[in-house]
Design a protein around this motif. Structure first.
Motif, PDB file in Angstrom:
ATOM      1  N   LEU A   2      31.565 -28.570  46.796  1.00 25.87           N
ATOM      2  CA  LEU A   2      30.385 -27.791  47.096  1.00 25.87           C
ATOM      3  C   LEU A   2      30.422 -27.279  48.534  1.00 25.87           C
ATOM      4  O   LEU A   2      31.019 -27.910  49.419  1.00 25.87           O
ATOM      5  N   PRO A   3      29.790 -26.118  48.811  1.00 24.34           N
ATOM      6  CA  PRO A   3      29.892 -25.483  50.127  1.00 24.34           C
ATOM      7  C   PRO A   3      29.520 -26.383  51.295  1.00 24.34           C
ATOM      8  O   PRO A   3      30.233 -26.437  52.294  1.00 24.34           O
ATOM      9  N   PHE A   4      28.381 -27.092  51.195  1.00 23.30           N
ATOM     10  CA  PHE A   4      27.950 -27.894  52.330  1.00 23.30           C
ATOM     11  C   PHE A   4      28.931 -29.027  52.615  1.00 23.30           C
ATOM     12  O   PHE A   4      29.246 -29.316  53.772  1.00 23.30           O
ATOM     13  N   ASN A   5      29.437 -29.661  51.561  1.00 23.01           N
ATOM     14  CA  ASN A   5      30.430 -30.723  51.753  1.00 23.01           C
ATOM     15  C   ASN A   5      31.692 -30.175  52.401  1.00 23.01           C
ATOM     16  O   ASN A   5      32.277 -30.803  53.300  1.00 23.01           O
ATOM     17  N   SER A  41      24.624 -19.654  54.457  1.00 25.59           N
ATOM     18  CA  SER A  41      23.231 -19.966  54.790  1.00 25.59           C
ATOM     19  C   SER A  41      22.342 -18.736  54.890  1.00 25.59           C
ATOM     20  O   SER A  41      21.180 -18.767  54.478  1.00 25.59           O
ATOM     21  N   GLY A  46      24.482 -16.562  48.116  1.00 23.36           N
ATOM     22  CA  GLY A  46      23.814 -17.419  47.141  1.00 23.36           C
ATOM     23  C   GLY A  46      23.089 -16.617  46.080  1.00 23.36           C
ATOM     24  O   GLY A  46      23.116 -16.956  44.894  1.00 23.36           O
ATOM     25  N   LEU A 223      21.465 -21.728  51.925  1.00 19.74           N
ATOM     26  CA  LEU A 223      22.437 -22.777  51.631  1.00 19.74           C
ATOM     27  C   LEU A 223      22.089 -23.471  50.322  1.00 19.74           C
ATOM     28  O   LEU A 223      22.963 -23.762  49.505  1.00 19.74           O
ATOM     29  N   GLY A 224      20.804 -23.711  50.100  1.00 20.43           N
ATOM     30  CA  GLY A 224      20.376 -24.372  48.870  1.00 20.43           C
ATOM     31  C   GLY A 224      20.699 -23.535  47.644  1.00 20.43           C
ATOM     32  O   GLY A 224      21.168 -24.061  46.629  1.00 20.43           O
ATOM     33  N   THR A 226      23.081 -21.291  47.394  1.00 15.87           N
ATOM     34  CA  THR A 226      24.534 -21.280  47.223  1.00 15.87           C
ATOM     35  C   THR A 226      25.001 -22.583  46.592  1.00 15.87           C
ATOM     36  O   THR A 226      25.853 -22.577  45.694  1.00 15.87           O
ATOM     37  N   GLU A 227      24.450 -23.694  47.057  1.00 12.90           N
ATOM     38  CA  GLU A 227      24.821 -25.003  46.500  1.00 12.90           C
ATOM     39  C   GLU A 227      24.512 -25.067  45.008  1.00 12.90           C
ATOM     40  O   GLU A 227      25.350 -25.480  44.196  1.00 12.90           O
ATOM     41  N   ARG A 231      27.473 -25.173  42.098  1.00 17.26           N
ATOM     42  CA  ARG A 231      27.495 -26.346  41.220  1.00 17.26           C
ATOM     43  C   ARG A 231      27.400 -25.919  39.751  1.00 17.26           C
ATOM     44  O   ARG A 231      28.107 -26.450  38.888  1.00 17.26           O
TER      45      ARG A 231
END
Length: 255
Positions: A2-5, A41, A46, A223-224, A226-227, A231
């Motif tokens: 996932l992008p944030f990770n 972000s 996203g 960001l949310g 996109t996540e 997923r």
């Protein structure tokens, strides 16, 4: 991944490299990481990933008449936190719980099924369905109308266990309530399981096509989205490769 990770891991690697003879590369990686963070972000990325998912199924058309049953997919309530505080904790997708209340009021003969157990790798007795019943009753659905499925761990098991539980008869019409972005994968899974359901999408994250190329001033919102989108696209790919759906991006049934 996932992008944030990925962003966190790249940031850590860049810092470590700066303390070695590869410091120049570490600085370049750090800059690239910041650019990537800004991209996921604040850019429309996203939205572009989410829109094809959310727009795949239109809002349900009530003109065909009353449904025989309403299936509500879990994913709104955190069962572990609910156990810890001894009260239902709704953390995400509250519309999945609110929509069935209106449907149940409009169609008083329809059965209401909530399906959701625990996604924990290590099994425990914190099950989402145990707490969802309280919420659904509190917002107006009579307890004797509720059927609670508490053993499923994912959408694939939602479909299998719900079908076993309600044993749908030929000709019955069942609505499937879940988030709009999750509807393509959910419909594909239920179809593959041999359970013919009608999509009732809720919990949209976008206003629609007008949001496609809009930039967000709130980085966590972009960001949310996109996540969530990444997923779900990965889930679609994984379920298709495992044969749990009949097509990569399921859509409305063709007449």
């Amino acid at each position: 991944m996932l992008p944030f990770n990925l962003i966190i891991e790249l940031g850590i690697v860049s810092v470590v490299l700066m303390a070695t003879r590869f410091a120049a590369f570490g600085r370049k990686l750090a800059v690239a990481t910041l650019v990537l963070l800004a991209l996921v972000s604040f850019s429309p990325l996203g939205n572009l990933l989410l829109y094809p998912l959310e727009s795949r199924f239109p809002p349900w058309d009530p003109s065909r008449g009353a449904p025989d049953g309403i299936i509500v997919l879990g994913g709104s309530i955190d069962p572990d936190m609910s156990v810890a505080h001894q009260t239902p904790i709704v953390r995400h997708a509250a519309d999945r719980l609110l929509a069935p209340a209106e449907l149940a009021r409009r169609y008083p003969k329809a059965r209401v099924v909530f399906t959701g157990g625990s996604a924990n790798v290590v099994s425990n007795d914190a099950r989402e369905a145990d707490w969802a019943g309280t919420v659904l009753e509190n917002i107006g659905i009579a307890k004797d109308r509720l059927i609670m499925e508490r053993n499923s761990r994912n959408t694939f098991e939602n479909a299998l266990f719900t079908k076993q539980l309600v044993a749908p008869k030929p000709g019955e019409r069942w609505l499937l309530v879940t988030s709009a972005y999750h509807m393509p994968r959910s419909m594909g899974i239920f179809r593959k399981a041999g359970f013919d359901v009608e999509a009732y999408p809720v919990d949209w994250r976008m206003n629609g096509r007008d949001d496609l190329f809009s930039f967000t001033n709130v980085g966590t919102d972009g960001l949310g989205r996109t996540e969530v989108a990444v997923r779900e696209w990965l889930g679609l790919l994984a379920y298709r490769l495992r044969g749990r759906t009949g097509e990569f991006l399921p859509g409305p049934a063709k007449d």
